[in-house]
Scaffold this motif. Structure first.
Motif, PDB file in Angstrom:
ATOM      1  N   ALA A   1       0.871  -1.174   0.000  1.00 59.08           N
ATOM      2  CA  ALA A   1       0.000   0.000   0.000  1.00 59.08           C
ATOM      3  C   ALA A   1       0.909   1.224   0.000  1.00 59.08           C
ATOM      4  N   MET A   2       0.742   2.077  -0.991  1.00 59.43           N
ATOM      5  CA  MET A   2       1.586   3.263  -1.114  1.00 59.43           C
ATOM      6  C   MET A   2       0.719   4.508  -1.001  1.00 59.43           C
ATOM      7  N   VAL A   3       1.180   5.441  -0.184  1.00 54.64           N
ATOM      8  CA  VAL A   3       0.465   6.696  -0.001  1.00 54.64           C
ATOM      9  C   VAL A   3       1.367   7.826  -0.486  1.00 54.64           C
ATOM     10  N   PHE A   4       0.896   8.531  -1.498  1.00 49.27           N
ATOM     11  CA  PHE A   4       1.655   9.634  -2.083  1.00 49.27           C
ATOM     12  C   PHE A   4       1.174  10.955  -1.489  1.00 49.27           C
ATOM     13  N   ASP A   5       2.133  11.763  -1.037  1.00 49.46           N
ATOM     14  CA  ASP A   5       1.804  13.083  -0.476  1.00 49.46           C
ATOM     15  C   ASP A   5       0.815  13.010   0.684  1.00 49.46           C
ATOM     16  N   ARG A   6       0.849  11.898   1.423  1.00 50.03           N
ATOM     17  CA  ARG A   6       0.013  11.704   2.603  1.00 50.03           C
ATOM     18  C   ARG A   6      -1.493  11.642   2.302  1.00 50.03           C
ATOM     19  N   GLN A   7      -1.862  11.578   1.020  1.00 49.17           N
ATOM     20  CA  GLN A   7      -3.296  11.627   0.730  1.00 49.17           C
ATOM     21  C   GLN A   7      -3.758  10.743  -0.417  1.00 49.17           C
ATOM     22  N   HIS A   8      -2.862  10.273  -1.276  1.00 50.76           N
ATOM     23  CA  HIS A   8      -3.276   9.478  -2.441  1.00 50.76           C
ATOM     24  C   HIS A   8      -2.834   8.029  -2.240  1.00 50.76           C
ATOM     25  N   LEU A   9      -3.796   7.142  -1.939  1.00 51.32           N
ATOM     26  CA  LEU A   9      -3.497   5.740  -1.675  1.00 51.32           C
ATOM     27  C   LEU A   9      -3.557   4.918  -2.955  1.00 51.32           C
ATOM     28  N   VAL A  10      -2.509   4.123  -3.179  1.00 51.20           N
ATOM     29  CA  VAL A  10      -2.457   3.200  -4.316  1.00 51.20           C
ATOM     30  C   VAL A  10      -2.094   1.824  -3.755  1.00 51.20           C
ATOM     31  N   THR A  11      -2.906   0.828  -4.047  1.00 56.32           N
ATOM     32  CA  THR A  11      -2.660  -0.503  -3.508  1.00 56.32           C
ATOM     33  C   THR A  11      -2.235  -1.475  -4.614  1.00 56.32           C
ATOM     34  N   GLY A  12      -1.480  -2.488  -4.222  1.00 49.08           N
ATOM     35  CA  GLY A  12      -1.033  -3.492  -5.179  1.00 49.08           C
ATOM     36  C   GLY A  12       0.146  -3.007  -6.002  1.00 49.08           C
ATOM     37  N   ALA A  13       0.740  -3.931  -6.752  1.00 50.05           N
ATOM     38  CA  ALA A  13       1.837  -3.602  -7.665  1.00 50.05           C
ATOM     39  C   ALA A  13       1.222  -3.195  -8.998  1.00 50.05           C
ATOM     40  N   GLN A  14       1.220  -1.905  -9.280  1.00 49.92           N
ATOM     41  CA  GLN A  14       0.450  -1.373 -10.405  1.00 49.92           C
ATOM     42  C   GLN A  14       1.185  -1.393 -11.737  1.00 49.92           C
ATOM     43  N   GLY A  15       2.503  -1.519 -11.696  1.00 47.42           N
ATOM     44  CA  GLY A  15       3.279  -1.479 -12.934  1.00 47.42           C
ATOM     45  C   GLY A  15       3.968  -0.140 -13.090  1.00 47.42           C
ATOM     46  N   ALA A  16       5.144  -0.141 -13.704  1.00 51.50           N
ATOM     47  CA  ALA A  16       5.943   1.083 -13.832  1.00 51.50           C
ATOM     48  C   ALA A  16       5.196   2.180 -14.585  1.00 51.50           C
ATOM     49  N   GLU A  17       4.485   1.819 -15.653  1.00 57.70           N
ATOM     50  CA  GLU A  17       3.773   2.837 -16.432  1.00 57.70           C
ATOM     51  C   GLU A  17       2.675   3.498 -15.607  1.00 57.70           C
ATOM     52  N   ALA A  18       1.972   2.697 -14.827  1.00 58.11           N
ATOM     53  CA  ALA A  18       0.907   3.255 -13.986  1.00 58.11           C
ATOM     54  C   ALA A  18       1.493   4.181 -12.927  1.00 58.11           C
ATOM     55  N   TYR A  19       2.597   3.780 -12.322  1.00 56.61           N
ATOM     56  CA  TYR A  19       3.226   4.638 -11.324  1.00 56.61           C
ATOM     57  C   TYR A  19       3.744   5.927 -11.964  1.00 56.61           C
ATOM     58  N   GLU A  20       4.269   5.824 -13.157  1.00 53.10           N
ATOM     59  CA  GLU A  20       4.755   7.023 -13.834  1.00 53.10           C
ATOM     60  C   GLU A  20       3.600   7.975 -14.124  1.00 53.10           C
ATOM     61  N   SER A  21       2.457   7.421 -14.499  1.00 54.91           N
ATOM     62  CA  SER A  21       1.276   8.250 -14.729  1.00 54.91           C
ATOM     63  C   SER A  21       0.840   8.945 -13.447  1.00 54.91           C
ATOM     64  N   ILE A  22       0.888   8.213 -12.337  1.00 56.11           N
ATOM     65  CA  ILE A  22       0.527   8.790 -11.037  1.00 56.11           C
ATOM     66  C   ILE A  22       1.479   9.930 -10.692  1.00 56.11           C
ATOM     67  N   LEU A  23       2.767   9.711 -10.889  1.00 55.76           N
ATOM     68  CA  LEU A  23       3.765  10.732 -10.580  1.00 55.76           C
ATOM     69  C   LEU A  23       3.576  11.974 -11.449  1.00 55.76           C
ATOM     70  N   THR A  24       3.233  11.760 -12.711  1.00 55.38           N
ATOM     71  CA  THR A  24       2.990  12.886 -13.625  1.00 55.38           C
ATOM     72  C   THR A  24       1.787  13.698 -13.160  1.00 55.38           C
ATOM     73  N   GLN A  25       0.724  13.000 -12.748  1.00 53.33           N
ATOM     74  CA  GLN A  25      -0.467  13.685 -12.263  1.00 53.33           C
ATOM     75  C   GLN A  25      -0.149  14.479 -10.990  1.00 53.33           C
ATOM     76  N   LEU A  26       0.650  13.907 -10.125  1.00 54.61           N
ATOM     77  CA  LEU A  26       1.010  14.597  -8.895  1.00 54.61           C
ATOM     78  C   LEU A  26       1.853  15.840  -9.182  1.00 54.61           C
ATOM     79  N   LYS A  27       2.718  15.740 -10.177  1.00 53.73           N
ATOM     80  CA  LYS A  27       3.512  16.912 -10.574  1.00 53.73           C
ATOM     81  C   LYS A  27       2.588  18.063 -10.968  1.00 53.73           C
ATOM     82  N   ASP A  28       1.506  17.720 -11.680  1.00 53.12           N
ATOM     83  CA  ASP A  28       0.594  18.738 -12.196  1.00 53.12           C
ATOM     84  C   ASP A  28      -0.222  19.405 -11.086  1.00 53.12           C
ATOM     85  N   ILE A  29      -0.537  18.659 -10.016  1.00 49.73           N
ATOM     86  CA  ILE A  29      -1.413  19.212  -8.996  1.00 49.73           C
ATOM     87  C   ILE A  29      -0.651  19.761  -7.788  1.00 49.73           C
ATOM     88  N   ARG A  30       0.660  19.461  -7.701  1.00 45.64           N
ATOM     89  CA  ARG A  30       1.429  19.957  -6.556  1.00 45.64           C
ATOM     90  C   ARG A  30       1.855  21.401  -6.808  1.00 45.64           C
TER      91      ARG A  30
END
Length: 217
Positions: A187-216
Motif C-alpha cells: 500500500a503506497m500513499v503519495f503526499d500523505r493523501q493518495h493511496l495506491v494498492t497493489g503492484a500497479q506497474g511502472a507505467e501506472a506509477y509514472e502516470s501517477i507521478l505525472t499527475q502529482l507533478k501537475d497538482i502539486r
C-alpha cells in the motif's frame, strides 16, 4: 497546498514476506527514475501472517490453507512473479521447501535501522535474503548476520532483538495503518493523501507521478 520545492513523500506499507511488495517497489523505482521526481520513501510495517509459528510454513501449504490456492495455481503464480522480478532485476528462487516466516522481529530490526538512516538498505537486503537466497527470517541469528552484511552493528542488532525494545513502537505503527484502512500490501500513499494498492506497474506509477507533478502547487 503542497510546496513544489518540497520532496514528494511516499509512504510504503509492506512486509518482506510479500513478493508483490518488492515487485511494486521495483516498478515504482523505475517510474521515479523516468520521472526524475525528488522524493523520500518511508517504509512502514505490516505482518501478513502475525500468527505464523517460529518454524514457518511451506509456501504451498500456506497458500492452500490461507487462500485455497491449488498447487497448479501456486506454481503459475510463482512463475509469473519470477518473470516480473527478472524484468525488474530481482531474482525470485521459489525452490522446493521454500517457506514463509514470521516477520515481527524483522520489523523491529527495520525500525532500528531507520534510526541510523539505513532502513531502505536493510529492507532490500531482507527481500533478497528471503526471496533470492531462501534464508530463515524467523531466525534472529540470521537477521543479525544480514544486518552485518550491509555494514550495520551486529552487536547492537542482536541487542535490539534480544530486548525487544521496539516491539511496542512497531505494534503501534501497524495499528495506525490498519486504522487507516490498510488491510493488504503493498500500500503506497503519495503526499500523505493518495493511496495506491497493489503492484500497479511502472507505467501506472509514472502516470501517477505525472499527475502529482501537475497538482502539486
Amino acid at each position: 497546498m503542497t510546496d513544489t520545492n518540497s520532496q514528494l513523500r511516499i509512504d510504503i506499507v509492506s512486509d518482506v514476506m510479500c513478493p508483490w511488495c518488492i515487485i511494486g517497489y521495483r516498478q515504482l523505482a523505475v517510474a521515479l527514475e523516468a520521472s526524475d521526481v525528488d522524493h523520500e520513501i518511508h517504509w512502514h510495517p505490516f505482518e501478513l501472517n502475525p500468527n505464523m509459528p517460529p518454524e514457518g510454513q511451506d509456501i504451498g501449504e500456506h497458500l492452500a490453507e490461507k487462500y485455497g490456492t491449488t498447487p497448479e495455481q501456486s506454481e503459475a503464480n510463482r512463475a509469473m512473479m519470477t518473470a516480473r522480478g527478472k524484468e525488474l532485476g530481482f531474482e525470485f528462487n521459489f525452490a522446493d521447501g521454500f517457506r514463509m516466516h514470521n516477520t515481527f522481529n524483522t520489523h523491529q530490526l527495520l525500525h532500528w535501522a531507520n534510526e541510523v538512516g539505513r532502513k531502505n538498505d536493510l529492507k532490500q537486503a531482507l527481500f533478497a535474503a528471503h526471496f533470492t537466497d531462501g534464508r530463515n527470517l524467523s531466525d534472529d541469528a540470521e537477521l543479525v548476520e544480514i544486518a552485518g552484511e550491509i555494514g550495520l552493528d551486529q552487536v547492537e542488532a542482536k541487542a535490539v532483538l534480544d530486548d525487544q525494545r521496539f516491539a511496542n513502537a512497531v505494534r503501534q505503527q501497524q495499528q495506525f495503518w490498519m486504522q487507516q484502512g490498510i488491510n493488504g500490501v503493498p500500500a503506497m500513499v503519495f503526499d500523505r493523501q493518495h493511496l495506491v494498492t497493489g503492484a500497479q506497474g511502472a507505467e501506472a506509477y509514472e502516470s501517477i507521478l505525472t499527475q502529482l507533478k501537475d497538482i502539486r502547487v
